[in-house]
Design a protein around this motif. Sequence first.
Motif, PDB file in Angstrom:
ATOM      1  N   TYR A   1      46.384 -13.428  15.363  1.00 52.33           N
ATOM      2  CA  TYR A   1      47.763 -13.101  15.720  1.00 52.33           C
ATOM      3  C   TYR A   1      48.621 -13.227  14.475  1.00 52.33           C
ATOM      4  N   TYR A   2      49.486 -12.236  14.259  1.00 52.31           N
ATOM      5  CA  TYR A   2      50.391 -12.275  13.098  1.00 52.31           C
ATOM      6  C   TYR A   2      51.807 -11.935  13.540  1.00 52.31           C
ATOM      7  N   GLN A   3      52.785 -12.623  12.928  1.00 49.63           N
ATOM      8  CA  GLN A   3      54.188 -12.286  13.162  1.00 49.63           C
ATOM      9  C   GLN A   3      55.057 -12.888  12.072  1.00 49.63           C
ATOM     10  N   ASN A   4      56.113 -12.192  11.728  1.00 54.73           N
ATOM     11  CA  ASN A   4      57.200 -12.785  10.957  1.00 54.73           C
ATOM     12  C   ASN A   4      58.023 -13.600  11.945  1.00 54.73           C
ATOM     13  N   ALA A   5      58.032 -14.934  11.761  1.00 57.43           N
ATOM     14  CA  ALA A   5      58.636 -15.820  12.757  1.00 57.43           C
ATOM     15  C   ALA A   5      60.156 -15.863  12.671  1.00 57.43           C
ATOM     16  N   SER A   6      60.714 -15.490  11.518  1.00 54.10           N
ATOM     17  CA  SER A   6      62.159 -15.532  11.311  1.00 54.10           C
ATOM     18  C   SER A   6      62.733 -16.901  11.679  1.00 54.10           C
ATOM     19  N   GLY A   7      62.045 -17.949  11.225  1.00 56.06           N
ATOM     20  CA  GLY A   7      62.519 -19.308  11.443  1.00 56.06           C
ATOM     21  C   GLY A   7      61.856 -19.972  12.639  1.00 56.06           C
ATOM     22  N   MET A   8      61.323 -21.184  12.405  1.00 60.63           N
ATOM     23  CA  MET A   8      60.659 -21.926  13.478  1.00 60.63           C
ATOM     24  C   MET A   8      61.391 -23.221  13.841  1.00 60.63           C
ATOM     25  N   ASN A   9      62.343 -23.632  13.023  1.00 58.40           N
ATOM     26  CA  ASN A   9      62.938 -24.957  13.184  1.00 58.40           C
ATOM     27  C   ASN A   9      63.640 -25.157  14.515  1.00 58.40           C
ATOM     28  N   SER A  10      64.234 -24.112  15.052  1.00 55.43           N
ATOM     29  CA  SER A  10      64.958 -24.254  16.321  1.00 55.43           C
ATOM     30  C   SER A  10      64.044 -24.137  17.529  1.00 55.43           C
ATOM     31  N   ASN A  11      62.751 -23.895  17.294  1.00 53.57           N
ATOM     32  CA  ASN A  11      61.808 -23.718  18.403  1.00 53.57           C
ATOM     33  C   ASN A  11      60.542 -24.547  18.200  1.00 53.57           C
ATOM     34  N   ILE A  12      60.672 -25.724  17.579  1.00 55.71           N
ATOM     35  CA  ILE A  12      59.493 -26.524  17.257  1.00 55.71           C
ATOM     36  C   ILE A  12      58.699 -26.863  18.516  1.00 55.71           C
ATOM     37  N   ASP A  13      59.372 -27.319  19.570  1.00 61.81           N
ATOM     38  CA  ASP A  13      58.655 -27.661  20.801  1.00 61.81           C
ATOM     39  C   ASP A  13      57.959 -26.452  21.404  1.00 61.81           C
ATOM     40  N   ASP A  14      58.618 -25.297  21.334  1.00 64.79           N
ATOM     41  CA  ASP A  14      58.012 -24.081  21.887  1.00 64.79           C
ATOM     42  C   ASP A  14      56.748 -23.703  21.117  1.00 64.79           C
ATOM     43  N   TYR A  15      56.785 -23.867  19.790  1.00 64.11           N
ATOM     44  CA  TYR A  15      55.589 -23.557  19.010  1.00 64.11           C
ATOM     45  C   TYR A  15      54.483 -24.577  19.280  1.00 64.11           C
ATOM     46  N   LEU A  16      54.851 -25.843  19.444  1.00 62.90           N
ATOM     47  CA  LEU A  16      53.845 -26.851  19.778  1.00 62.90           C
ATOM     48  C   LEU A  16      53.157 -26.506  21.093  1.00 62.90           C
TER      49      LEU A  16
END
Length: 596
Positions: A59-74
Amino acid sequence: MDSESQPTLAQDKYRTLYAPDNRQNPCLHFRTLDNSSSQPIIGPRISYSHATNSPLHLYYQNASGMNSNIDDYLLAFSDSHYDFIALTETWLDDRTLTSHLFGAEYEGFRCDRGPQNSQKKTGGGVLIAVRCSLKPRQIVDAAWNNLEQVWVSVQLSGRKLYICVVYFPPERTRDKQLIDTHIQSVLAIHDRVKRCDEIVVIGDFNLPNLYWAPKRSGFLYPDPDRSNYHACALNLLDGYNAAMLEQINNNVNENGRCLDLCFVSTRDIAPRLTFAPAPLVKTVSHHPALLLDFDEQNSLDYQEPVQQPRYDFKRTDYDGLLEALLIFDWANNLNPTDVDMAVDDFLSIVTGMIARFVPRKRVRPHKYLPWQSTELRRLKRIKNATFKRYSASGTLSLRNHYRSVNQEYKTLRRRCYANYRRKIERKLKTDPKQFWNFVNAQRKETGLPSVVELATEKADNSSDICRLFAAKFASVFVDESLTTTQISAAASKVALSSSSIASIDIDDRAILAAVTKLKNSNWSGPDGIPATLLKKCIPGLVTALTHLFRLSMSSGRFPLAWKQAYMFPVHKKVIVAILTTTEEYRHCVLHLNCSS
């Protein structure tokens, strides 16, 4: 003048190099297609059979920032379908620990933006997460530090897979040094691969003026009539041509442009790259999420480690154990003169008693995460089944169905995780240990990488990893031989005392006082005797322990069996990436309870 305004020379060159069936390469092969025509196969030729097993997914994506969605990424990493997850523009820094992102299923490798690779302080950054069962290895080189890229390798069945995720900021796409360094890394990897190995380079290249046309094999070439090449873009494509990599992504964004590119090793037919059925966490404008399928599943024999049965001290029959210890004749069963033999006798007797009065249990890994409800598990099964069907067919109807199920699953998952966190927070007073275990798990780096290095030696299984750590930790101890003169000089600086070790008397009261200070715990050292057992059964053990300590003092020897301890490698400092060398760990020792 700008090279983009005079594309004639570059266009002529790429008509020659990249037009279908005319790519110049000293290693050309031919095969018949449709029994009517020939197609050049660019070497080194890689033959792939369509495996009956499920393919590997990237899976690949430009995330355009992960800091505001840390729990969602976890949460997304904790139950993802994908074997590889590559993200660009993560915007992460050293305030976000790797343990905040990846669950137990993945090893994550990051390259955050910093002074070594950018003049900007924020933005940028790349990462790749690889399923732990694939035993990934990161490839690093100090000469590549000015790049926002990560290289990893995975050993598959009969071949190696090398994956690079890279990000070129828009303002640096004309940076010749940046492009040259990236191509040097690609060529360095290409020089080490075998004919059967494969390279994948995927990322955000920010080259919107390149347009791609398909070949019959499914690979793409830059359309010279529509594309504009500046010098650095030309050098980049030249480098990929030298490494025998071809582009396969022609999934354009809403503006009809293709910013995210994927270059793979040339083979007969291009691998399948499509839109991912749904974004991992969020939709990003201009950067649709992509899904790359590999034909062959990793067929290396990987099995979860078998957990041996162990004692369940929480269910110990302490009344029966204490009674047996009280009536046992310690005086006639412990060696009266040799402290080592006496301790061995003691451990043998206590171990036999534990086997009689402590039940065993087989510890199985948790099948589900603690916040997963029954309904969430049901939705997960449906989601997984839908994803498999979509991966096999790729139809629009299945994609829409997957998106619907996935959205329902993500909504419920977020709610279940929020309820779980509130439950943990409410236990601060009633069960503070569980609360702090959760907090510490969020802020500590836990576990070891699947591959560990010491000098030139690498280990990827438990026994070899332990051997490398043992060699490393043993090397920091110096077995120094002192002369009689040195010993006398050191002893002269110590105040004289009328007492000697042999004159120190240890009685039952001293043993009882020491045992009461032990912390209640069911964990034990190599002797298998936990502190809880010692504290609850000390009336039946005090006679034996008093004999052992007195014998040790009178002989001036510390028992060999009590010198054993468990040693744990611990990170020397807080980190944001997986450490893979023994140099980056210090040791922590868990001593025996009896000798403490």
